[in-house]
Design a protein around this motif. Structure first.
Motif, PDB file in Angstrom:
ATOM      1  N   LYS A 175      41.971  49.570  48.623  1.00 30.97           N
ATOM      2  CA  LYS A 175      40.804  48.124  48.607  1.00 30.97           C
ATOM      3  C   LYS A 175      40.412  47.800  47.337  1.00 30.97           C
ATOM      4  O   LYS A 175      39.322  47.670  46.749  1.00 30.97           O
ATOM      5  N   PRO A 176      41.729  47.479  46.465  1.00 35.15           N
ATOM      6  CA  PRO A 176      41.462  47.035  45.146  1.00 35.15           C
ATOM      7  C   PRO A 176      40.640  45.532  45.105  1.00 35.15           C
ATOM      8  O   PRO A 176      39.849  45.387  44.307  1.00 35.15           O
ATOM      9  N   GLN A 177      40.870  44.864  46.131  1.00 29.87           N
ATOM     10  CA  GLN A 177      40.223  43.505  45.991  1.00 29.87           C
ATOM     11  C   GLN A 177      38.455  43.663  46.113  1.00 29.87           C
ATOM     12  O   GLN A 177      37.821  43.143  45.499  1.00 29.87           O
ATOM     13  N   LEU A 178      38.412  44.664  47.190  1.00 26.02           N
ATOM     14  CA  LEU A 178      36.572  45.047  47.281  1.00 26.02           C
ATOM     15  C   LEU A 178      36.431  45.534  45.933  1.00 26.02           C
ATOM     16  O   LEU A 178      35.084  45.494  45.364  1.00 26.02           O
ATOM     17  N   ALA A 179      36.914  46.504  45.359  1.00 21.94           N
ATOM     18  CA  ALA A 179      36.530  46.727  43.988  1.00 21.94           C
ATOM     19  C   ALA A 179      36.386  45.740  43.083  1.00 21.94           C
ATOM     20  O   ALA A 179      35.417  45.643  42.364  1.00 21.94           O
ATOM     21  N   LEU A 180      37.394  45.073  43.048  1.00 23.65           N
ATOM     22  CA  LEU A 180      37.120  43.773  41.974  1.00 23.65           C
ATOM     23  C   LEU A 180      35.738  42.971  42.223  1.00 23.65           C
ATOM     24  O   LEU A 180      35.161  42.500  41.584  1.00 23.65           O
ATOM     25  N   GLU A 181      35.714  42.724  43.407  1.00 24.52           N
ATOM     26  CA  GLU A 181      34.646  41.990  43.832  1.00 24.52           C
ATOM     27  C   GLU A 181      33.134  42.483  43.361  1.00 24.52           C
ATOM     28  O   GLU A 181      32.190  42.073  43.044  1.00 24.52           O
ATOM     29  N   ILE A 182      33.175  43.786  43.589  1.00 25.98           N
ATOM     30  CA  ILE A 182      32.011  44.635  43.130  1.00 25.98           C
ATOM     31  C   ILE A 182      31.876  44.698  41.758  1.00 25.98           C
ATOM     32  O   ILE A 182      30.767  44.665  41.071  1.00 25.98           O
ATOM     33  N   ALA A 183      33.005  44.749  41.140  1.00 27.32           N
ATOM     34  CA  ALA A 183      33.044  44.899  39.531  1.00 27.32           C
ATOM     35  C   ALA A 183      32.555  43.330  39.062  1.00 27.32           C
ATOM     36  O   ALA A 183      32.031  43.623  37.925  1.00 27.32           O
ATOM     37  N   ARG A 184      32.487  42.486  40.005  1.00 30.45           N
ATOM     38  CA  ARG A 184      32.233  41.177  39.386  1.00 30.45           C
ATOM     39  C   ARG A 184      30.628  40.912  39.223  1.00 30.45           C
ATOM     40  O   ARG A 184      30.021  40.420  38.500  1.00 30.45           O
ATOM     41  N   ILE A 185      30.099  42.056  39.678  1.00 34.01           N
ATOM     42  CA  ILE A 185      28.368  42.465  39.520  1.00 34.01           C
ATOM     43  C   ILE A 185      28.387  42.501  37.913  1.00 34.01           C
ATOM     44  O   ILE A 185      27.502  41.429  37.123  1.00 34.01           O
ATOM     45  N   PHE A 186      28.827  43.237  37.220  1.00 28.95           N
ATOM     46  CA  PHE A 186      28.484  43.808  35.902  1.00 28.95           C
ATOM     47  C   PHE A 186      29.353  42.610  34.904  1.00 28.95           C
ATOM     48  O   PHE A 186      29.084  42.441  34.033  1.00 28.95           O
ATOM     49  N   LEU A 187      30.441  42.117  35.306  1.00 23.87           N
ATOM     50  CA  LEU A 187      31.294  41.117  34.637  1.00 23.87           C
ATOM     51  C   LEU A 187      30.533  39.858  34.649  1.00 23.87           C
ATOM     52  O   LEU A 187      30.519  39.312  33.666  1.00 23.87           O
TER      53      LEU A 187
END
Length: 306
Positions: A278-290
């Motif tokens: 689930k790399p896309q989900l991981a990226l979307e969650i990372a966008r919080i701190f990005l």
């Protein structure tokens, strides 16, 4: 209707090859009479120019121009200046288009011109990490864009770009040079026509933790360029676009727990999602701190001006 596809590129040889091959397969008819591809190499060091020279006979529509590494704004301006077509289509060098891509833009423009010359078309961009077959990716809700003028997939008469003043070379870091030009085009009265049938597949590698330092740096650059955007157009609309409001401070500050949720503290969780496919989900969650990095960069750059 003669079309010029303007593509800036910098160290993207592997996906650029697919990009150019797709553009050579275009099927077109009236109102399109012909097209060319103006590729501007922005100082690549990955063998792009060598490959282009060795394979030039396979790309009869492509004309290549070079510049030192100055960023996409300067590269696109060079492309517009060298263009022979009256219509400019901007795409990025990591975009793979369908065989009817140009025809769809041409048809939409021709229809729009029946009522006004002050129109341009904006196609659909579908994000994918499928390198082998990027055009197999379905459209996702995360692919939606409300941007007025974004150079990932847009077609516009060349003379409007000239009249608006082209891209601002001051935007040498990541972000906002296209949307800033869009503000000037809007002041000229141009209207956006959505053209979802003109599809481009934007390839990027699947998200991994190794990408985070680059992504964080990109958000910091985007914050700095956002302040430049606001300097040129000091209005609330731009403040909202660049996330320079108390609302954005509160939103991303709360969601990131004041920055305590970051690339270090969330590494294990994000890696777990990646391991589950689930790399896309991981990226979307990372966008919080990005986004929190972006907001902090905006205010840091703005405070330096005071």
């Amino acid at each position: 209707m003669f079309l010029t596809v303007v593509i800036p590129t910098y160290n993207r040889l592997s996906i650029l090859q697919k990009c150019l091959k797709a553009l050579e397969k275009q099927q077109y008819h009236h109102p399109i009479t012909n097209y060319e591809v103006v590729l501007v190499d922005d100082g690549s060091t990955d063998g792009t120019l060598i490959w282009l020279e060795e394979n030039r006979l396979g790309f009869p529509h492509v004309r290549v121009f070079c510049q030192s590494h100055q960023g996409p704004a300067a590269a696109r301006n060079l492309g517009v200046e060298q263009a022979q077509g009256e219509i400019i289509i901007f795409i990025d060098s990591d975009l793979v288009v369908t065989e009817t891509f140009l025809q769809c833009h041409g048809d939409a423009l021709a229809e729009g011109y029946k009522t006004s010359e002050k129109v341009f078309t904006y196609g659909r961009v579908i994000n994918t990490c499928n390198f082998e077959n990027p055009t197999s990716e379905p459209y996702k809700i995360t692919d939606f864009s409300a941007a007025y003028f974004a150079t990932g997939n847009v077609a516009i008469a060349r003379h409007w770009l000239i009249e608006a003043g082209l891209f601002d070379h001051q935007f040498q870091q990541y972000g906002w040079e296209d949307l800033e030009l869009g503000v000037r085009l809007k002041k000229l009265g141009l209207k956006l026509i959505k053209c979802p049938d003109a599809v481009g597949y934007h390839w990027h590698p699947a998200f991994s933790l190794e990408q985070l330092p680059k992504l964080i740096d990109r958000e910091i650059q985007r914050g700095r360029m956002g302040v430049l955007f606001y300097q040129k157009h000091p209005c609330f609309e731009v403040k909202m676009m660049i996330q320079m409001t108390i609302l954005h401070q509160i939103l991303w500050g709360l969601l990131s727990l004041g920055g305590r949720l970051n690339e270090k503290t969330m590494a294990g969780f994000l890696q777990g999602l990646i391991d589950q496919g689930k790399p896309q989900l991981a990226l979307e969650i990372a966008r919080i701190f990005l986004n929190w990095y972006n907001v902090k960069a905006v205010y840091a750059a703005y405070n330096q001006l005071k």
